[in-house]
Write a protein that holds these residues in place. Structure first.
Motif, PDB file in Angstrom:
ATOM      1  N   MET A 228      11.849  28.127  52.532  1.00  0.00           N
ATOM      2  CA  MET A 228      12.888  27.065  52.257  1.00  0.00           C
ATOM      3  C   MET A 228      12.346  25.476  51.820  1.00  0.00           C
ATOM      4  SD  MET A 228      15.401  27.151  55.833  1.00  0.00           S
ATOM      5  CE  MET A 228      14.067  27.418  56.944  1.00  0.00           C
ATOM      6  N   SER A 229      11.113  25.548  52.107  1.00  0.00           N
ATOM      7  CA  SER A 229      10.500  24.399  51.485  1.00  0.00           C
ATOM      8  C   SER A 229      10.035  24.417  50.143  1.00  0.00           C
ATOM      9  CB  SER A 229       8.890  23.963  52.305  1.00  0.00           C
ATOM     10  OG  SER A 229       8.057  25.053  51.825  1.00  0.00           O
ATOM     11  N   ALA A 230      10.384  25.361  49.535  1.00  0.00           N
ATOM     12  CA  ALA A 230      10.125  25.545  48.111  1.00  0.00           C
ATOM     13  C   ALA A 230      11.248  25.019  47.305  1.00  0.00           C
ATOM     14  CB  ALA A 230      10.034  27.098  47.599  1.00  0.00           C
ATOM     15  N   GLU A 231      12.224  24.596  47.908  1.00  0.00           N
ATOM     16  CA  GLU A 231      13.504  23.971  47.329  1.00  0.00           C
ATOM     17  C   GLU A 231      13.792  22.630  48.178  1.00  0.00           C
ATOM     18  OE1 GLU A 231      14.200  24.537  44.360  1.00  0.00           O
ATOM     19  OE2 GLU A 231      13.304  26.571  43.916  1.00  0.00           O
ATOM     20  N   ARG A 232      12.954  22.039  48.548  1.00  0.00           N
ATOM     21  CA  ARG A 232      13.189  20.836  49.549  1.00  0.00           C
ATOM     22  C   ARG A 232      13.512  19.573  48.861  1.00  0.00           C
ATOM     23  NH1 ARG A 232       7.282  19.856  52.391  1.00  0.00           N
ATOM     24  NH2 ARG A 232       6.061  20.575  50.629  1.00  0.00           N
ATOM     25  N   ARG A 233      13.294  19.650  47.649  1.00  0.00           N
ATOM     26  CA  ARG A 233      13.415  18.352  46.867  1.00  0.00           C
ATOM     27  C   ARG A 233      14.612  18.222  46.216  1.00  0.00           C
ATOM     28  NH1 ARG A 233       8.539  15.456  44.998  1.00  0.00           N
ATOM     29  NH2 ARG A 233       6.785  16.671  45.386  1.00  0.00           N
ATOM     30  N   PRO A 234      15.450  17.197  45.953  1.00  0.00           N
ATOM     31  CA  PRO A 234      16.901  17.233  45.560  1.00  0.00           C
ATOM     32  C   PRO A 234      17.194  18.050  44.274  1.00  0.00           C
ATOM     33  CG  PRO A 234      15.979  15.024  46.102  1.00  0.00           C
ATOM     34  CD  PRO A 234      14.604  15.903  46.008  1.00  0.00           C
ATOM     35  N   LEU A 235      18.369  18.609  44.175  1.00  0.00           N
ATOM     36  CA  LEU A 235      18.717  19.524  43.241  1.00  0.00           C
ATOM     37  C   LEU A 235      20.028  19.077  42.791  1.00  0.00           C
ATOM     38  CD1 LEU A 235      18.139  23.030  44.350  1.00  0.00           C
ATOM     39  CD2 LEU A 235      16.773  22.080  42.639  1.00  0.00           C
ATOM     40  N   ASP A 236      20.044  18.986  41.285  1.00  0.00           N
ATOM     41  CA  ASP A 236      21.365  18.278  40.733  1.00  0.00           C
ATOM     42  C   ASP A 236      22.467  19.689  40.952  1.00  0.00           C
ATOM     43  OD1 ASP A 236      20.301  16.025  39.945  1.00  0.00           O
ATOM     44  OD2 ASP A 236      19.698  17.132  38.079  1.00  0.00           O
ATOM     45  N   GLU A 237      23.647  19.110  41.437  1.00  0.00           N
ATOM     46  CA  GLU A 237      24.830  20.107  41.557  1.00  0.00           C
ATOM     47  C   GLU A 237      25.752  19.946  40.576  1.00  0.00           C
ATOM     48  OE1 GLU A 237      27.400  22.238  44.115  1.00  0.00           O
ATOM     49  OE2 GLU A 237      25.682  22.573  42.443  1.00  0.00           O
ATOM     50  N   ILE A 238      25.399  20.667  39.232  1.00  0.00           N
ATOM     51  CA  ILE A 238      26.280  20.380  38.175  1.00  0.00           C
ATOM     52  C   ILE A 238      27.160  21.629  37.765  1.00  0.00           C
ATOM     53  CG2 ILE A 238      24.868  18.659  37.145  1.00  0.00           C
ATOM     54  CD1 ILE A 238      23.557  20.876  35.342  1.00  0.00           C
ATOM     55  N   LEU A 239      26.891  22.591  38.457  1.00  0.00           N
ATOM     56  CA  LEU A 239      27.506  23.814  38.202  1.00  0.00           C
ATOM     57  C   LEU A 239      28.367  24.446  39.254  1.00  0.00           C
ATOM     58  CD1 LEU A 239      24.493  25.937  36.742  1.00  0.00           C
ATOM     59  CD2 LEU A 239      26.304  25.043  35.631  1.00  0.00           C
ATOM     60  N   GLY A 240      28.284  23.610  40.284  1.00  0.00           N
ATOM     61  CA  GLY A 240      29.480  23.874  41.621  1.00  0.00           C
ATOM     62  C   GLY A 240      28.765  25.079  42.501  1.00  0.00           C
TER      63      GLY A 240
END
Length: 308
Positions: A228-240
Motif C-alpha cells: 500500500m505504501s507504494a501509492e501513498r503519495r497523492p494521485l490525480d483523480e482525472i479518470l474517475g
C-alpha cells in the motif's frame, strides 16, 4: 517553557467523499472482533504489531519522589538542550525538539540507518535499522499520527542504586496522545533492555503517555502495508477511477482482482486501489497474504471518520 502542542482525542472529517458512503449499511456490532477478520482500515498500530511486555520493574528505584530524581534530556539545537525531571514532562516544548543522538552512516557499521518519508508530516525521518524503518511506515499508516520524533530524549533513571541511561527510539504524537516506542526484534532483547523498557514504561505512565516495545509484525501485515505504501503519495483523480472503485466496493467485499477488473482501466485501477487502501477509504482482509484473492471492502463510515 510551556508545551505548545496539545494531543487529545479528536476527529478529522474528510470532504468530497461520494454519497456511496452513506448507502452502505453497517451495524454497530460489526467490528474487528465480531467479524473475525482483521481489516486494515479498522486496525491500530497495536493491532498490527507484535509487542513485548516482559519488562519487570523489580530492580527500579521507585522510592519517594522518584519522578523528581529521574530526568530526561531534550535537544533543541546544536548547543541548546534542556534537562527536565520526569515530573515536569508536561512543560517540554515538543514542537522544537531534535534527536538527542546523531544518526551516523559508515561503511563498516552493522546496522542500516537511513531516512524514511512520512505522508503525515510530509518530510523524512531518521531510522537506525530496517526494523525501525518498518515501524515508521506502519505508524504512518495506522497510528493516527500527527508527528514522529526520532531519538526524542535521553532518560536517566536509577536501578539497584546505579544510574542508567536510555534513549527510546521514537516518540509518536498521535490523536490519542503521545506514544513512546522502542523497536527490538524478538530474540534480541537482553536483560538490560528489559530494565530500560521497564523504566521507560514508568516514565510514560507518569506523564499520561503510552509505551510499547515493537518486536515485529503479525503475519501478513508488513507485506500488505509495504504494498500500500507504494501509492501513498497523492494521485490525480482525472479518470474517475476512485469513484468506480468505491461504487464497486460498496456492493460488498470483493477480491482485489475482481475489484480492479470492474473498473474502466484495470491497470490504472490497481494503483488507485492501493492509494485508497493507504488512505483507509478501502480496507483489505489481512488474514492471508496480500494478492488478487484478498477481499477489499469499502470502509465503514464509523471507521472512516478520523482518517486522513
Amino acid at each position: 517553557m510551556i508545551a505548545l502542542l496539545h494531543f487529545g482525542p479528536m476527529c478529522m472529517g474528510v470532504s468530497g467523499v461520494d454519497n456511496v458512503y452513506q448507502s452502505r449499511a453497517w451495524t454497530d456490532s460489526e467490528s474487528l472482533d465480531s467479524v473475525g477478520i482483521p481489516w486494515s482500515d479498522a486496525c491500530r498500530l497495536e493491532d498490527l504489531a507484535r509487542l513485548d511486555d516482559g519488562h519487570a520493574r523489580t530492580h527500579l528505584d521507585l522510592g519517594d519522589r522518584w519522578p523528581a530524581r529521574w530526568t530526561t534530556k531534550w535537544k533543541y539545537g546544536q548547543k541548546d538542550s534542556m534537562t527536565c525531571p520526569v515530573q515536569e514532562l508536561n512543560t517540554v516544548d515538543l514542537s522544537r525538539t531534535l534527536p538527542v543522538r546523531r544518526f551516523t552512516w559508515r561503511t563498516d557499521q552493522e546496522h542500516r540507518p537511513g531516512l524514511e518519508y512520512l505522508t503525515t508530516t510530509n518530510r523524512h525521518h531518521g531510522f537506525e535499522s530496517f526494523e525501525e524503518e518498518c515501524l515508521l511506515v506502519v505508524a504512518d499508516f495506522a497510528a493516527d499520527l500527527l508527528e514522529a520524533l526520532s531519538q526524542p530524549f535521553r532518560l536517566r533513571f536509577f536501578a539497584d542504586g546505579n544510574k542508567v541511561d536510555h534513549t527510546p527510539d521514537y516518540l509518536l504524537l498521535t490523536r490519542q496522545g503521545p506514544v513512546v516506542v522502542d523497536v527490538r526484534p524478538a530474540g534480541r532483547i537482553r536483560p538490560s533492555d528489559h530494565l530500560k523498557f521497564a523504566a521507560t514504561a514508568e516514565v510514560a505512565l507518569s506523564a499520561g503517555w503510552r509505551f510499547m516495545v515493537v518486536t515485529g509484525w503479525r503475519t501478513h501485515v508488513w507485506g500488505a502495508v509495504d504494498a500500500m505504501s507504494a501509492e501513498r503519495r497523492p494521485l490525480d483523480e482525472i479518470l474517475g477511477i476512485q469513484s468506480q472503485l468505491r461504487r464497486a466496493a460498496a456492493q460488498g467485499p470483493l477480491p482485489y482482482g475482481d475489484l480492479v477488473e470492474s473498473c474502466s482501466i484495470p491497470a490504472v485501477a490497481r494503483a488507485h486501489a492501493l492509494h485508497l487502501l493507504w488512505r483507509r477509504e478501502l480496507g483489505v482482509d489481512l488474514s492471508g497474504p496480500y494478492g488478487d484473492d484478498r477481499l477489499i471492502r469499502l470502509t465503514p463510515q464509523k471507521f472512516f471518520e478520523g482518517t486522513r
